[in-house]
Design a protein around this motif. Structure first.
Motif, mmCIF file in Angstrom:
data_model
loop_
_atom_site.group_PDB
_atom_site.id
_atom_site.type_symbol
_atom_site.label_atom_id
_atom_site.label_comp_id
_atom_site.label_asym_id
_atom_site.label_seq_id
_atom_site.Cartn_x
_atom_site.Cartn_y
_atom_site.Cartn_z
ATOM 1 N N ASP A 1 -7.062 -2.886 -2.685
ATOM 2 C CA ASP A 1 -6.489 -3.139 -1.300
ATOM 3 C C ASP A 1 -5.450 -1.701 -1.228
ATOM 4 O O ASP A 1 -4.887 -1.571 -1.655
ATOM 5 C CB ASP A 1 -5.353 -4.228 -0.547
ATOM 6 C CG ASP A 1 -5.040 -3.840 1.074
ATOM 7 O OD1 ASP A 1 -5.320 -2.923 1.123
ATOM 8 O OD2 ASP A 1 -3.510 -4.618 1.183
ATOM 9 N N SER B 1 -5.945 -0.478 1.678
ATOM 10 C CA SER B 1 -6.177 -0.082 3.502
ATOM 11 C C SER B 1 -4.392 0.966 4.107
ATOM 12 O O SER B 1 -4.817 1.101 4.925
ATOM 13 C CB SER B 1 -5.947 -1.509 4.200
ATOM 14 O OG SER B 1 -4.405 -2.223 3.621
ATOM 15 N N SER B 2 -3.311 0.739 3.764
ATOM 16 C CA SER B 2 -2.234 1.851 3.709
ATOM 17 C C SER B 2 -3.062 3.082 3.668
ATOM 18 O O SER B 2 -3.351 3.691 2.459
ATOM 19 C CB SER B 2 -0.883 1.104 4.101
ATOM 20 O OG SER B 2 -1.343 1.558 1.968
ATOM 21 N N LYS C 1 -0.119 2.466 -0.681
ATOM 22 C CA LYS C 1 0.704 1.936 -1.182
ATOM 23 C C LYS C 1 -0.065 0.814 -0.925
ATOM 24 O O LYS C 1 1.084 -0.727 -2.104
ATOM 25 C CB LYS C 1 2.532 1.824 -0.604
ATOM 26 C CG LYS C 1 2.736 3.125 -1.697
ATOM 27 C CD LYS C 1 3.989 3.531 -1.080
ATOM 28 C CE LYS C 1 4.874 4.491 -2.002
ATOM 29 N NZ LYS C 1 6.210 4.701 -1.363
ATOM 30 N N SER C 2 -0.917 0.102 -0.515
ATOM 31 C CA SER C 2 -1.621 -1.681 -0.581
ATOM 32 C C SER C 2 -2.087 -1.634 -1.060
ATOM 33 O O SER C 2 -2.305 -3.434 -2.016
ATOM 34 C CB SER C 2 -1.558 -1.735 0.546
ATOM 35 O OG SER C 2 -3.019 -0.558 0.762
#
Length: 177
Positions: free
Chosen positions: A78, A80-81, A85-86
């Motif tokens: 992931d 996405s952030s 940190k995702s």
């Protein structure tokens, strides 16, 4: 004599055939497109090839500052952030302490440090039998995990992640058909 020759020839061919089967291999591939995180200009890719039980990673990255940068496999696929940190923490299925690859204790996601030249370019080749591409054993399977590149170098001592600074590149490891 003719029968003996025929039996010898048949035995030889059967032996060669079974040796060919033993030498055949299974090859799997995966790729990870590395994109910028935290407003950086980092981009590149990591290519993975698994032949039998060995996985080789070839990384090519651009947009780095001169010097050393940590590269790790993180537990979640992931990115996405904004700060990446995702992707979660280092992939550490055996609950080991962080450390340098090959030392007594290290995460399976602890890879190495990349060295970027003055143009921001870096390559790395790494091989291990502690990973697999899509196998059922989640303590080896890296598909669906992420690659993170950090702003600084991994000191291989600080816990839990080597004090490598913010995440500046992120990509998800996915299979290639």
């Amino acid at each position: 004599m003719k029968k003996l020759f025929i039996l010898f020839t048949i035995g030889f061919l059967v032996s060669c055939s079974s040796n060919l089967k033993k030498k055949s291999h299974v090859e799997l591939r995966a790729i990870c497109q590395i994109n910028p995180a935290n407003g950086s200009s980092v981009y590149g890719e990591a290519k993975f090839v698994q032949i039998n039980s060995k996985v080789t990673i070839n990384v090519e990255v651009k947009g780095l500052s001169y010097g050393l940068h940590a590269i790790h496999i993180h537990e979640l696929g992931d990115c996405s952030s904004f700060d990446a940190k995702s992707a979660g923490g280092h992939w550490n299925p055996n609950n080991e302490k962080h450390g340098e690859w090959g030392s007594e204790s290290h995460h399976k996601g602890d890879i190495a440090n990349l060295f970027a030249d003055s143009s921001g370019y870096s390559i790395l080749k790494f091989e291990t039998d502690l990973w697999c591409l899509g196998c059922k054993d989640e303590s080896y399977n890296i598909l669906g995990k992420s690659i993170i590149i950090h702003q600084g170098l991994d000191d291989f001592h600080s816990q839990p992640s080597g004090n490598a600074g913010k995440r500046i590149g992120c990509g998800i490891i996915s299979s290639v058909l």
